[in-house]
Design an enzyme around this catalytic site. Structure first.
Site, PDB file in Angstrom:
ATOM      1  N   ASP A 355       0.810  -1.212   0.000  1.00  0.00           N
ATOM      2  CA  ASP A 355       0.000   0.000   0.000  1.00  0.00           C
ATOM      3  C   ASP A 355       0.848   1.269   0.000  1.00  0.00           C
ATOM      4  O   ASP A 355       0.368   2.344  -0.383  1.00  0.00           O
ATOM      5  CB  ASP A 355      -0.934   0.015   1.215  1.00  0.00           C
ATOM      6  CG  ASP A 355      -1.837  -1.204   1.275  1.00  0.00           C
ATOM      7  OD1 ASP A 355      -1.279  -2.319   1.351  1.00  0.00           O
ATOM      8  OD2 ASP A 355      -3.059  -1.058   1.249  1.00  0.00           O
ATOM      9  N   GLU A 493      -6.517 -10.681  -5.505  1.00  0.00           N
ATOM     10  CA  GLU A 493      -6.378 -11.773  -4.553  1.00  0.00           C
ATOM     11  C   GLU A 493      -7.473 -12.838  -4.690  1.00  0.00           C
ATOM     12  O   GLU A 493      -7.446 -13.835  -3.971  1.00  0.00           O
ATOM     13  CB  GLU A 493      -6.364 -11.213  -3.125  1.00  0.00           C
ATOM     14  CG  GLU A 493      -5.134 -10.375  -2.847  1.00  0.00           C
ATOM     15  CD  GLU A 493      -5.115  -9.801  -1.445  1.00  0.00           C
ATOM     16  OE1 GLU A 493      -4.054  -9.846  -0.800  1.00  0.00           O
ATOM     17  OE2 GLU A 493      -6.162  -9.284  -0.992  1.00  0.00           O
ATOM     18  N   LYS A 614     -10.906  -9.172  -7.654  1.00  0.00           N
ATOM     19  CA  LYS A 614     -11.218  -8.445  -6.419  1.00  0.00           C
ATOM     20  C   LYS A 614     -10.936  -6.963  -6.605  1.00  0.00           C
ATOM     21  O   LYS A 614     -11.669  -6.111  -6.116  1.00  0.00           O
ATOM     22  CB  LYS A 614     -10.377  -8.998  -5.270  1.00  0.00           C
ATOM     23  CG  LYS A 614     -10.518  -8.228  -3.959  1.00  0.00           C
ATOM     24  CD  LYS A 614      -9.568  -8.770  -2.899  1.00  0.00           C
ATOM     25  CE  LYS A 614      -9.643  -7.934  -1.613  1.00  0.00           C
ATOM     26  NZ  LYS A 614      -8.674  -8.383  -0.591  1.00  0.00           N
ATOM     27  N   GLN A 615      -9.842  -6.663  -7.304  1.00  0.00           N
ATOM     28  CA  GLN A 615      -9.399  -5.275  -7.441  1.00  0.00           C
ATOM     29  C   GLN A 615      -8.598  -5.139  -8.718  1.00  0.00           C
ATOM     30  O   GLN A 615      -8.323  -6.118  -9.407  1.00  0.00           O
ATOM     31  CB  GLN A 615      -8.540  -4.880  -6.249  1.00  0.00           C
ATOM     32  CG  GLN A 615      -7.224  -5.643  -6.150  1.00  0.00           C
ATOM     33  CD  GLN A 615      -6.592  -5.528  -4.782  1.00  0.00           C
ATOM     34  OE1 GLN A 615      -6.937  -6.263  -3.884  1.00  0.00           O
ATOM     35  NE2 GLN A 615      -5.648  -4.606  -4.639  1.00  0.00           N
TER      36      GLN A 615
END
Length: 805
Positions: A355, A493, A614-615
């Site tokens: 992050d 993920e 997921k992203q």
């Protein structure tokens, strides 16, 4: 709307955990949740305190299997203040009638305030005003001030002031089956009549933590003579201050606190240092004034001013405040990384992930000294990364997906699915792309600062060892005449392995492979930037051969990138063979489908079977790199990159992404900024509202999302203002000028402070004379100008440019 105040009127037990996280107060060294001082930890309230680097490992036996986890430790609760009237039960929110209640965070000064008026069981009306801060001026200091006013009564009161070391880690429901005891008592102590102190030690990591508190009562400016009582246990110490109150007569109670750990520099012993310091602290008011001055200095360089949109302005400032509460100038003196969930909750166990990729762009252009020291967190763990690579059969340095105290892989082997109640395998350690993120972070810090000393002494060796790792994990496929990487995961993920496969990992994740190509090319540039003597010494120390460097250059041109359909970059090889998901059916059945992985597994299925994410995964490429740079990279790799490549791929994956990580909203907003600015703005707003609105339904109370908060700030400077460093020039390419009308912010470029303003169709850049380091070049479109101290450059958007001294 006050754009520096986050306020809640009325007490809502179901929202208290979220409010505690959002109104936390910290100074980049330690941070405490915004819990009320008079409540102990239970289902509604959770008064957690956390400090950088305060980790501890514990083992839980689950089904006969020992499971080891390292956690950021919930440290002794220094907040404790309780009010007893006429020797009755201490006031609590469950035994009074609230007549009014307001809970707010003064964002400008990071001061938490509560004001409540209540009626107790004996019919007494009382007003209590609470203020507290964790000092940005004094790294070890915090303070609480209560103002108690009897409304319709007079009598004797007792104030209980305590330091509580009986705390455990219980802030995340799904972790509660795991061992949460991390502290052993050492000793309580008093320093004279006014000061109590407590020392504890983490059970495995042997970190000493000491807190000391000085509590006084005042009527006006006059110190009240109070009757003091003492009670202590090995892990808890309290004083009781007893005195009389008169109807309508306000009394202030000040609790000043010192916080130390054995990681601190220039101390003798933690308990003695805490007791000595708190005895010397000034009054609450004086300490608060110094704290406010320190914050004012930070706002001068960190504020993003957007006068035309009050809600956006408020949330941008809330995010800035939280980033600085976790990563301040105090942090630059610590061995600290960027915990993905900040220092105000226990989610992700306080670990450091990728992050930081979203956090550094904001810091590097404002407080580069903080980014520099945070990057050193990785450098100090280079030895562990090298060991991990060797143990896995690779060369170079392989940094972990989750990092904590010493840089070992901290990713758990199992995690709890709260929908099914089952513990499931966790294969996310295969997210080797974290190494590309670290490489990228070092390079972008250097681009922003030209800090050649850092590159020479620390950055280059990390980057070269990461490039070496990529060369060793890759293999050459002669049939394709391409380099490939197998057995890894991308940022998505949901996909840990192929359907029904026993082994984890995927083949040729496109994001990873393109990043590897870029890393391998950039590693060669890094070597050329170093002074010749340093370059040769580093090559000798690393035993870096000409052949190895040549391999990197070949990889920069021959990495395999999978495609399918009409120019769609496959998220990984074989993605197109997976089944399509009936998204409408799942949305109709479940509503929120952000965590489709948990939904599917609870149904006995799994996400590995489907074309979903997921992203943002492949879309990360369009977020990190400009259109110009991506076209160059793909053409260098021998792949076509057309004018509609970005749009087609972003649209394709947007339809298949659940945005189960709020980082995904930031990424898609950034990727769309140059293509569909209005759509980008809509996603920016979703990201901006995601923590304050707790869009994931309960995760924010476990800790803020650092990447999302910082990512929204980066969207303003990089996505919408279009800042990009190219060939040593800081370019701007503003989007949505109407939405950004009046935007103004400070930056540092190559250590020279500048101010950027977008107003009335004109982008203005001013080089501040104060703090000027060197001339800098800035540009819009084809117009590039050099600015010296005091110069002002105006770029009329779409017209000619003017430069004035």
């Amino acid at each position: 709307m006050n754009d520096f105040t986050l306020a809640y009127d009325g007490f809502a037990p179901e929202e208290e955990g979220l409010r505690e996280a959002l109104t936390s107060t910290g100074n980049g060294y330690f941070c405490s949740r915004g819990a009320v001082e008079w409540e102990d930890a239970h289902d509604v309230h959770y008064p957690g305190t956390y400090a950088h680097g305060a980790y501890n490992r514990e083992t839980t036996v689950m089904g006969g299997r020992p499971v080891l986890n390292e956690d950021l430790v919930n440290l002794p609760n220094w907040l404790v203040l309780k009010l007893r009237i006429e020797d009755e039960e201490a006031i609590g929110l469950d035994n009074i009638e609230l007549l009014s209640y307001r809970h707010e965070l003064d964002i400008r000064n990071a001061v938490l305030k509560r004001e409540l008026r209540f009626r107790d069981s004996s019919g007494r009306d009382t007003t209590l005003l609470s203020r507290r801060f964790v000092s940005m001026a004094h790294v070890h200091q915090a303070g609480i001030e209560w103002t108690v006013t009897p409304g319709n009564w007079s009598g004797r009161v007792e104030i209980v002031t305590a330091l509580d070391g009986r705390v455990t880690n219980r802030g995340v429901a799904r972790y509660r089956e795991l061992e949460g005891r991390h502290l052993d008592p050492v000793s309580p102590r008093t320093f004279g009549a006014e000061v109590i102190a407590l020392k504890v030690q983490t059970r495995q990591s042997n970190l000493y933590v000491a807190e000391a508190a000085r509590t006084r009562a005042y009527r006006g400016e006059d110190l009240i003579e109070v009757e003091r009582g003492l009670y202590q246990m090995e892990d808890y110490i309290q004083q009781v201050l007893a005195f009389d109150l008169r109807e309508g007569d306000a009394v202030r109670v000040e609790k000043m606190v010192a916080f130390y750990t054995s990681h601190d520099r220039a101390i003798d012993e933690t308990l003695g240092s805490a007791g000595k310091s708190v005895s010397r602290y000034p009054s609450f008011a004086e300490a608060l004034e110094r704290h406010g001055s320190a914050w004012e200095e930070l706002w001068e360089v960190c504020d993003l001013r957007l006068p035309g949109n009050a809600r956006v302005q408020l949330l941008l400032r809330l995010h800035i405040s939280h980033i600085l509460q976790v990563c301040s100038r105090h942090t630059a003196d610590l061995d600290a990384g960027v915990p993905a969930r900040g220092l105000n909750g226990e989610a992700y166990r306080g670990h450091v992930f990728w992050d930081e990729l979203y956090v550094y762009p904001f810091l590097s252009f404002r407080l580069p000294e903080i980014t520099r020291e945070l990057l050193l967190y990785r450098y100090r763990r280079l030895g562990e990364a090298r060991a991990a690579a060797r143990e896995a059969g690779f060369r170079g340095a392989m940094f972990p997906w989750q990092s904590g105290s010493d840089g070992k892989e901290e990713t758990q082997t199992v995690h709890l699915n709260p929908l099914s109640g089952r513990w499931e395998p966790d294969l996310s350690h295969n997210q080797r792309h974290v190494n590309a993120a670290i490489f990228f972070n070092v390079w972008t810090y250097f681009e922003a600062t030209q800090d050649l000393t850092f590159l020479r002494d620390y950055g280059a060796v990390m980057m070269l060892e990461i490039a070496r790792f990529w060369a060793s994990i890759a293999h050459f496929n002669p049939e394709r005449d391409r380099y490939e990487i197998h057995g890894v995961m991308g940022p998505d993920e949901f996909h840990e392995k192929y359907p029904d496969a026993k082994e984890g990992g995927l083949r040729n994740n496109a994001y990873t492979n393109v990043m590897v190509a870029w890393c391998c090319e950039t590693a060669g540039e890094v070597l050329e930037l170093l002074p010749e003597s340093r370059r040769e010494a580093l090559r000798a120390r690393l035993e870096l051969s000409d052949e190895e460097i040549a391999t990197w250059q070949r990889m920069s041109r021959r990495m395999f990138v999978p495609f399918h359909g009409d120019g769609i970059i496959s998220q990984f090889e074989g993605y197109e063979d997976l089944q399509e998901l009936d998204w409408d059916a799942y949305r109709e059945k479940y509503g929120n489908v952000q965590r489709l992985d948990r939904i599917l597994r609870a149904e006995g299925d799994g996400p590995d079977r489907y074309q979903l994410a997921k992203q943002a995964d492949t879309v990360m490429l369009f977020f990190l790199f400009s259109e110009r740079e991506l076209r160059r990279l793909f053409e260098q790799l021998g792949y076509e990159y057309g004018p509609d490549t970005a749009r087609k791929n972003i649209d394709y994956y947007d339809q298949r992404t659940s945005h189960g990580s709020t980082l995904s909203f930031v990424t898609h907003a950034g990727a769309l900024a140059a293509i569909e600015p209005e759509s980008s703005w809509e996603r920016f707003i979703v990201a901006l509202e995601s923590d304050i609105g707790d869009v994931q339904g309960g995760t924010t109370k476990e800790g803020i999302h650092m990447g999302v908060m910082a990512g929204t700030l980066d969207l303003v400077q990089r996505g919408f203002i279009g800042s990009e460093i190219r060939d040593g020039v800081l370019y701007f390419d503003p989007k949505l000028p109407d939405r950004l009308e009046g935007l103004s912010f400070a930056m540092q470029f190559h250590r020279t402070p500048i101010r950027v303003t977008l107003e009335r169709g004109e982008l203005t850049v001013v080089a501040d004379a104060e703090g000027f380091s060197r001339p800098v070049r800035v540009g819009v479109g084809d117009e590039v100008h050099e600015l010296c101290a005091g110069d002002r450059c105006a770029f009329p958007l779409g017209r000619e440019t003017s430069v004035a001294p």
